[in-house]
Structures are given as C-alpha cells and as structure tokens.
Design an enzyme around this catalytic site. Structure first.
Site, PDB file in Angstrom:
ATOM      1  CG  ASP A  47      17.506  -4.673  13.568  1.00  0.00           C
ATOM      2  OD1 ASP A  47      17.861  -3.476  13.693  1.00  0.00           O
ATOM      3  OD2 ASP A  47      16.431  -5.017  13.053  1.00  0.00           O
ATOM      4  CB  THR A  87      14.831  -1.904  10.521  1.00  0.00           C
ATOM      5  OG1 THR A  87      15.484  -1.552  11.738  1.00  0.00           O
ATOM      6  CG2 THR A  87      14.631  -3.412  10.469  1.00  0.00           C
ATOM      7  CG  ASN A 108      11.825   1.195   9.697  1.00  0.00           C
ATOM      8  OD1 ASN A 108      12.371   0.331   9.007  1.00  0.00           O
ATOM      9  ND2 ASN A 108      12.363   1.693  10.788  1.00  0.00           N
ATOM     10  CG  HIS A 296      16.621   2.009  19.049  1.00  0.00           C
ATOM     11  ND1 HIS A 296      16.683   3.263  18.467  1.00  0.00           N
ATOM     12  CD2 HIS A 296      16.472   1.133  18.032  1.00  0.00           C
ATOM     13  CE1 HIS A 296      16.572   3.134  17.149  1.00  0.00           C
ATOM     14  NE2 HIS A 296      16.450   1.859  16.859  1.00  0.00           N
ATOM     15  CG  ASP A 339      19.198  -3.372  10.367  1.00  0.00           C
ATOM     16  OD1 ASP A 339      20.122  -3.322  11.210  1.00  0.00           O
ATOM     17  OD2 ASP A 339      17.998  -3.285  10.673  1.00  0.00           O
ATOM     18  CG  HIS A 340      20.267   0.358  11.201  1.00  0.00           C
ATOM     19  ND1 HIS A 340      20.476   0.362  12.555  1.00  0.00           N
ATOM     20  CD2 HIS A 340      19.078  -0.264  11.008  1.00  0.00           C
ATOM     21  CE1 HIS A 340      19.450  -0.215  13.151  1.00  0.00           C
ATOM     22  NE2 HIS A 340      18.584  -0.621  12.242  1.00  0.00           N
ATOM     23  CG  HIS A 473      19.274   3.464  13.428  1.00  0.00           C
ATOM     24  ND1 HIS A 473      18.428   3.191  12.386  1.00  0.00           N
ATOM     25  CD2 HIS A 473      18.804   2.761  14.490  1.00  0.00           C
ATOM     26  CE1 HIS A 473      17.497   2.342  12.799  1.00  0.00           C
ATOM     27  NE2 HIS A 473      17.695   2.068  14.073  1.00  0.00           N
TER      28      HIS A 473
HETATM   29 ZN   LIG Z   1      17.279  -2.119  12.351  1.00  0.00          ZN
END
Ligand SMILES: [Zn+2]
Length: 532
Positions: A47, A87, A108, A296, A339-340, A473
């Site tokens: 992730d 995500t 999300n 993050h 996922d990113h 993101h």
């Molecule tokens: Zn994510």
C-alpha cells in the site's frame, strides 16, 4: 499455455523416467483442468509504494524484493490509467482488471444519493463484524460490480481456495472478490483479526487462536529504530509511547509491525488453510498496509520510508521462504504491485525549487457555493465532498427548475478561478465526452460511474495538495500512478520490460496463465511478452 507447460513437464520427465514421460503425453492430449497451473498464486499489494522505491533503495534490497527484481518479469513503466489513485480503486483494479467506470469502485468512499449518506467502498449495513468489536457493522464486496481472478478461479475450478488479508478491510475484501473463502482484516479497536458475516458467522479456530496470542501486545511501548542501526542508540522514527519528545507512531498500523502482523497472518493462513495443496490452484492475496500510513505521515523522501521499504523486502523474503517450504519451490506464481504512489511533501519540494504547495478543499467549496448563491439565489448548494469530488444539492437544483449542466458549469468556473486548480470536470462533460483529449481527461472518464460519482471533479496542479499536514495521493500524475508490477514463477520470462503497461493487465494475464475466463470487467491485455 498448456502446451508450453506440458513441454516443460515433458522435458523434465525425459530426464527422470518413462513413467513421467507417459504422464506428460497424457497431459498434452487432454489436460486435466489446472494440471499445469501453479499450485498457488500469491498476489501481493504494497500500500503506497512508488516504482522509484525499487530504484532508490535497490542496493539495500537483499531478500524478497531482490528476488523479484533479479528473477521476475519487471515492468518499469506500469501505470494506473484511472483517477482517483486511492486504496480502494487500486485494490479493486488489481485482480479485476476493471476501471472504476465499470467496477463501480470509484474511491475509498463516496456520497450515496439513495441513502443520503457517505458510504465506503466495502461498508455493508446488512453484515456484522465477526471476531472484533461486538455489534459493529461489517463489510463486504457488495459494491464491487465485477468479478475478480479469485471469483473466476472458483467458478472454473471448484477445488480452488481463495483467501485474502490486510489490515484495511477494503484491501482484503476487494482483491478477494465475491466468492473468497475468507477475507480478514484488523480491527484496531478490538485489537483483533476479524472478518464479517458476509463470509462466515464465526472466526476459524486458527484465527481465534492467533487473536488469543494478542499479536499487538509484543509491540506495546516499542520504538521503531532504523533497520541498519548498529546499536540501539539511534534516534527512533517513532515510538509507541505517547507524550515523549519522540514522534508518537499512533496505532500499530502506522509502524513496520503492522506489516509483520500481516505476514504472520499470511503464514498461518498458508498452513491452516492448506494453501497450495488442493487439486487446483489456490490464491492468497496479501496487502501490506503499513507503508501507506508511514508514507502519509512523513512523505517519500523521509528516511523512515527507506527503512520500511527495506523491512518490506525482508518480510517478503520471509514469506517467500515459507511459501517455498510449504508449497515446494517453483510451484507458486507471485505477482506484486502497489495500489498507488504518493506526492512529495510540498514543503520539501519547495525547498528544492520544485513547484507545489497546500490548498484548502473547504475554501474551494466555499467559493463554489458563493458563486452558486450569487447566480441562483440563497441555499446550501453543495451536499457533500468525497475526496476531490463534489456533490450538488440536486433537490435545490430541481426545485428551482434549473438546468443541471448549467449549475455544474457555474460551479466549475468558480473552482477554476482559484489558484493552482489545474482542471475541473463536470458530470455533464464526463458523460458527454466533451473534455480536452489527453490521458488526464481519459483517467477521469475511466474513474466516472454515473450513479455514484460526484457532479464536479477538481484536479489540482502537479505537486499541490489538499490538506495541512504530511502528504497524499489520488491524482493521475506520475508520482501517484507509476507503480511496480512484477511477476515471478513458473512460466514467466524474467527480464525488464520497458513498454508502458497498465495495472489492469495483471488480471487478464493471470487468467490466461490459469486458463480461466478473464474477470468480467477487465480492461487490460494479456502480457504475452512475459509468458514462456
Ligand atoms: Zn493505499
């Protein structure tokens, strides 16, 4: 595919015995379903893991990531082709190959016009959490409109087992699909691994046992020290004790120990669910969440990100060793992606003379509402914000007999007048295709699902962020959409592949290898260049 695998089998059997040779001839003429397929597909998501983490920290990888990079088929330019790069969407794309415009997983969370409330990609009021906080609402894949590789596997091979795990519910549920035998995530409030009544009414014995062992208790009061610190005198990246001079980690998810717990769960699942030992291929999907929480908080340029990346390499190595031990070497097909990616911290970018800064979503919304009030009269014109999607108050629009497209246009023009807003797309534009023709517009079109999407989409200029701390993101820019895609295992041609591919190509490629139908919404192509 069968012929290729059978050829390998027969080549090997020539060397071994005539009996095996006969068996392989039989395989050539009438292959039993899945006979030549891998025993296990290990589908891994990290992730928030940018492609450049493979390059920047390469010298420090000696274990799982090193094995993937050395022996796997490595795509150096794999992209997400949709907005939003978040995500839930990354995880739904991974094993469905579908874009949000088809899968229905647009973010999300989003505003559900029917119920008048915000829903998450997996929230499901009809389910209860199992094994965690009593009477808490559960989650399920009910909002995922398409099939996954696991679903197609279970439809075509009745003996196959599909299990998925992550700390986040969406990251376990969306790759697992509708027919998964189990999807497990972590309930931080109850300090326990959980599932929902969608899957089963009680936790399996082995998950109950794992919970009894209280996996988080090991990390109480711990400090996260640099991986390569010679002694314990180094400054910790964070500590699990609140109120000290050192940065407080927050919850266990936001430390490398969160990933260790996920890996531990995956090892138990392998053993207890007997994965890789059924008549047909099993699938284990594992999503490592902690990289995202750390990223993050501190951003991609922080030493903590290098540290957790190195620890992820070691953890993957541990998992691969256990898989080899249980399933046998060469019997597992591994696929890894993220996922990113993530944007640099704006202040760090500014210091190196790069563009960027911080924006206020509330301020943009206020300007939009002011413009709508000025033109159409008083009222609460905006119903909700979900990410950079804005939902108009359609009751008000209809009560005043206004044209929706015109209201959207007024809102969009107001947003565009704000500094550092690159583009604003309206529902009317996305539905009619009246957009600037380039990859960015295409990403927004592929991210749009009529009954779930907002009415206004706002895209900031590159390196600008909504939010006051850390980083994030979600955009279709390179730092968010460029991720690793690596295949490793039987039938895969190792090497570096520089042609641009989409993450959507993973699912149809897996389906081709497994000789099953590609998932129902797949937008990808089969990556034939990596198949032996
Ligand atoms: Zn994510």
């Amino acid at each position: 595919m069968n012929r290729r695998f059978s050829f390998l089998v027969s080549g090997f059997s020539f060397l071994v015995s005539g009996f095996l040779f006969l068996a392989s001839v039989a395989a050539l003429s009438a292959p039993p379903a899945g006979a030549a397929a891998p025993k296990l597909v290990l589908a891994i998501v990290i992730d928030q893991f940018r492609y450049d983490y493979l390059l920047r920290f390469r010298a420090d990888y000696h274990s799982g990531l090193a094995r993937l990079l050395d022996d796997g088929a490595v795509f150096t330019d794999a992209r997400y082709i949709h907005a939003a790069t978040v995500t839930a969407v990354g995880h739904s794309t991974f094993l469905s190959g579908a874009t949000p415009s088809v899968s229905g997983i647009i973010s999300n969370e989003w505003f559900d016009r029917e119920s008048g409330r915000t829903v998450t990609s997996v929230s499901d009021l009809a389910t209860k959490l199992v094994g965690g906080t009593p009477v808490a609402t559960g989650s399920s894949p009910q909002r995922l409109l398409v099939s996954t590789v696991g679903d197609e596997l279970k439809i075509h091979r009745k003996d196959s087992k599909v299990i998925s795990v992550s700390i986040k519910d969406r990251s376990a549920i969306l790759p697992g699909g509708h027919m998964a035998d189990g999807a497990y995530w972590f309930d931080n409030d109850a300090n326990a691994w959980v599932t929902s009544t969608y899957y089963r009414d009680t936790l399996p014995g082995w998950v109950q046992q794992l919970n009894k062992e209280q996996p988080t208790s090991r990390y109480l009061g711990a400090k996260w020290l640099p991986f390569d610190a010679k002694d314990h005198s180094g400054k910790p990246f964070c500590t699990m004790v609140a109120g000290t001079d050192e940065r407080f980690c927050g919850s266990i998810e936001a430390t490398p120990w969160g990933n260790e717990m996920i890996e531990e769960f995956a090892e138990r699942a392998l053993a207890e669910e007997n994965l890789g030992h059924h008549a047909t291929t099993d699938l284990l999907a594992v999503s490592f969440s902690s990289n995202d929480y750390v990223g993050h908080a501190v951003g991609p340029d922080d030493p903590a990100v290098r540290d957790i990346s190195i620890r992820t390499d070691r953890l993957l190595g541990k998992l691969f060793d256990e898989v080899d031990r249980r399933v046998g070497k060469g019997n597992t097909l591994v696929i890894l992606t993220a996922d990113h990616g993530v944007a640099p911290v704006p202040e760090i970018n500014e210091a190196r003379k790069m563009p960027g800064g911080r924006l206020s979503a509330a301020a943009v919304s206020q300007k939009i509402n002011d413009a709508l009030v000025a033109r159409f009269g008083p009222g609460k014109w905006l119903l909700a914000n979900a990410g950079e999607m804005i939902y108009l108050n359609l009751d008000l629009v209809h009560a005043q007999k206004l044209n929706e497209a015109e209201v959207e246009r007024t809102a969009a023009d107001a947003a565009l007048q704000q500094k550092h807003i690159a583009r604003v797309y309206t529902r009317d534009q996305l539905q009619s295709g009246a957009v600037q023709q380039d990859e960015i517009s295409r990403a927004f079109s592929l991210g749009f699902y009529g009954s779930r999407s907002g009415d206004i989409y706002i895209l900031q200029e590159p390196y600008y962020l909504f939010g006051t701390t850390g980083t994030s993101h979600g955009t279709p820019y390179g730092y968010d959409n460029h991720v690793p895609v690596i295949f490793l295992g039987p039938g895969i041609k190792r090497g570096q592949y520089s042609r641009r591919v989409a993450v959507n190509d993973i699912a149809p490629t897996l389906a081709a290898i497994l000789e099953i139908e590609p998932p129902s919404g797949s937008a990808g192509r089969i990556l034939t260049e990596i198949l032996n």
